[in-house]
Enzyme design. Structure first.
Site, PDB file in Angstrom:
ATOM      1  N   HIS A 115     -13.049   5.927 -33.271  1.00  0.00           N
ATOM      2  CA  HIS A 115     -12.216   6.725 -32.377  1.00  0.00           C
ATOM      3  C   HIS A 115     -10.750   6.646 -32.793  1.00  0.00           C
ATOM      4  O   HIS A 115     -10.249   5.599 -33.149  1.00  0.00           O
ATOM      5  CB  HIS A 115     -12.390   6.325 -30.907  1.00  0.00           C
ATOM      6  CG  HIS A 115     -12.187   4.878 -30.606  1.00  0.00           C
ATOM      7  ND1 HIS A 115     -13.116   3.903 -30.884  1.00  0.00           N
ATOM      8  CD2 HIS A 115     -11.152   4.240 -30.005  1.00  0.00           C
ATOM      9  CE1 HIS A 115     -12.674   2.730 -30.475  1.00  0.00           C
ATOM     10  NE2 HIS A 115     -11.469   2.899 -29.951  1.00  0.00           N
ATOM     11  N   LEU A 116     -10.121   7.805 -32.766  1.00  0.00           N
ATOM     12  CA  LEU A 116      -8.712   7.941 -33.093  1.00  0.00           C
ATOM     13  C   LEU A 116      -7.909   7.900 -31.804  1.00  0.00           C
ATOM     14  O   LEU A 116      -8.176   8.676 -30.871  1.00  0.00           O
ATOM     15  CB  LEU A 116      -8.465   9.278 -33.802  1.00  0.00           C
ATOM     16  CG  LEU A 116      -6.998   9.668 -34.044  1.00  0.00           C
ATOM     17  CD1 LEU A 116      -6.359   8.751 -35.076  1.00  0.00           C
ATOM     18  CD2 LEU A 116      -6.900  11.124 -34.483  1.00  0.00           C
ATOM     19  N   HIS A 117      -6.932   7.003 -31.742  1.00  0.00           N
ATOM     20  CA  HIS A 117      -6.015   6.970 -30.606  1.00  0.00           C
ATOM     21  C   HIS A 117      -4.905   7.982 -30.860  1.00  0.00           C
ATOM     22  O   HIS A 117      -4.325   8.024 -31.947  1.00  0.00           O
ATOM     23  CB  HIS A 117      -5.399   5.577 -30.436  1.00  0.00           C
ATOM     24  CG  HIS A 117      -6.346   4.574 -29.901  1.00  0.00           C
ATOM     25  ND1 HIS A 117      -6.491   4.327 -28.556  1.00  0.00           N
ATOM     26  CD2 HIS A 117      -7.229   3.763 -30.523  1.00  0.00           C
ATOM     27  CE1 HIS A 117      -7.407   3.401 -28.373  1.00  0.00           C
ATOM     28  NE2 HIS A 117      -7.884   3.042 -29.559  1.00  0.00           N
TER      29      HIS A 117
ATOM     30  N   ASP B  88      -8.009   8.479 -22.610  1.00  0.00           N
ATOM     31  CA  ASP B  88      -8.332   7.050 -22.649  1.00  0.00           C
ATOM     32  C   ASP B  88      -8.368   6.535 -21.213  1.00  0.00           C
ATOM     33  O   ASP B  88      -7.516   6.917 -20.403  1.00  0.00           O
ATOM     34  CB  ASP B  88      -7.262   6.302 -23.463  1.00  0.00           C
ATOM     35  CG  ASP B  88      -7.658   4.885 -23.793  1.00  0.00           C
ATOM     36  OD1 ASP B  88      -7.786   4.068 -22.850  1.00  0.00           O
ATOM     37  OD2 ASP B  88      -7.834   4.576 -24.980  1.00  0.00           O
ATOM     38  N   ILE B  89      -9.337   5.690 -20.884  1.00  0.00           N
ATOM     39  CA  ILE B  89      -9.443   5.202 -19.498  1.00  0.00           C
ATOM     40  C   ILE B  89      -8.360   4.183 -19.159  1.00  0.00           C
ATOM     41  O   ILE B  89      -8.122   3.910 -17.991  1.00  0.00           O
ATOM     42  CB  ILE B  89     -10.836   4.601 -19.188  1.00  0.00           C
ATOM     43  CG1 ILE B  89     -11.139   3.408 -20.078  1.00  0.00           C
ATOM     44  CG2 ILE B  89     -11.904   5.666 -19.283  1.00  0.00           C
ATOM     45  CD1 ILE B  89     -12.354   2.613 -19.641  1.00  0.00           C
TER      46      ILE B  89
END
Length: 162
Positions: free
Chosen positions: A109-111, A40-41
Site C-alpha cells: 500500500h502506498l501512503h 487511511d483509518i
C-alpha cells in the site's frame, strides 16, 4: 481480483476485502481494475489515503523490475485523488511505502499524504523519507529500475538506502 497467494490469505486480508468490495465499512474514493484508493483509518495528515493493488502483494520487498509500472500507476492514482480533493500544491505532498517490519497490513500500500507540512507531529516519525522504515515512491521506482532483469527481487538487500 488477481490472486497470487492462497485464497485463505486473500479472504482474511482487509485490503483484499476492501479492493473486492467486500468490506462495506470502507468508502472507496477511486477504483479501477488494478488499484483501489481509500482513506487511511488513522490519518497522519488532513488528507491521508492508501492506494492498494487489487492483486495481493505482500510488500515492496516482494516487488521486482516488472512492477515499475504498477508503482507508477499507484502514484498517479494517489496524485489524482489529491487533485480531486482540492490539493493544488503538489510540492507539499508525500507518497511512500513502509518497509517490513514497519507495516501494519501485509498487503502492498502506498501512503498518500497532504499537506506534508501538516503531518501530525506525533506521527511524523513514521513518514520520514530515506529511513529504514519508509521509502518515497520515486526512490522505490529508481531502485526497481536498477535491479538486473535476472534478479527476481531485492529481498534481503539494502536497496532502500539512499
Amino acid at each position: 481480483m488477481k490472486r497470487n497467494k492462497s485464497s485463505k490469505t486473500v479472504n482474511t486480508c482487509i485490503f483484499c476485502l476492501i479492493a473486492s468490495g467486500q468490506d462495506k465499512g470502507t468508502e472507496v474514493i477511486k477504483k479501477n481494475n488494478e488499484l483501489v484508493c481509500f482513506r487511511d483509518i488513522c490519518p497522519a495528515a488532513p488528507h491521508h489515503y492508501l492506494v492498494v493493488p487489487t492483486e495481493h502483494i505482500l510488500s515492496c520487498l516482494s516487488l521486482h523490475r516488472g512492477h515499475i509500472g504498477l508503482v507508477e500507476r499507484m502514484a498517479e492514482m494517489g496524485k489524482a485523488v489529491l487533485l480531486e480533493q482540492g490539493i493544488t500544491d503538489m510540492n507539499d505532498i508525500r507518497l511512500g511505502f513502509h518497509l517490513p517490519p514497519y507495516i501494519s497490513v501485509n498487503h502492498l500500500h502506498l501512503h498518500v499524504l497532504a499537506p506534508a507540512s501538516q503531518i501530525s507531529p506525533i506521527m511524523k516519525y513514521k513518514f520520514i523519507p530515506g529511513t529504514s522504515s519508509f521509502v518515497n515512491e520515486d526512490h522505490l521506482q529508481k531502485q526497481l529500475k536498477s535491479i538486473s532483469p535476472l534478479t527476481k527481487s531485492f529481498l534481503g538487500s539494502c536497496w532502500w538506502c539512499p
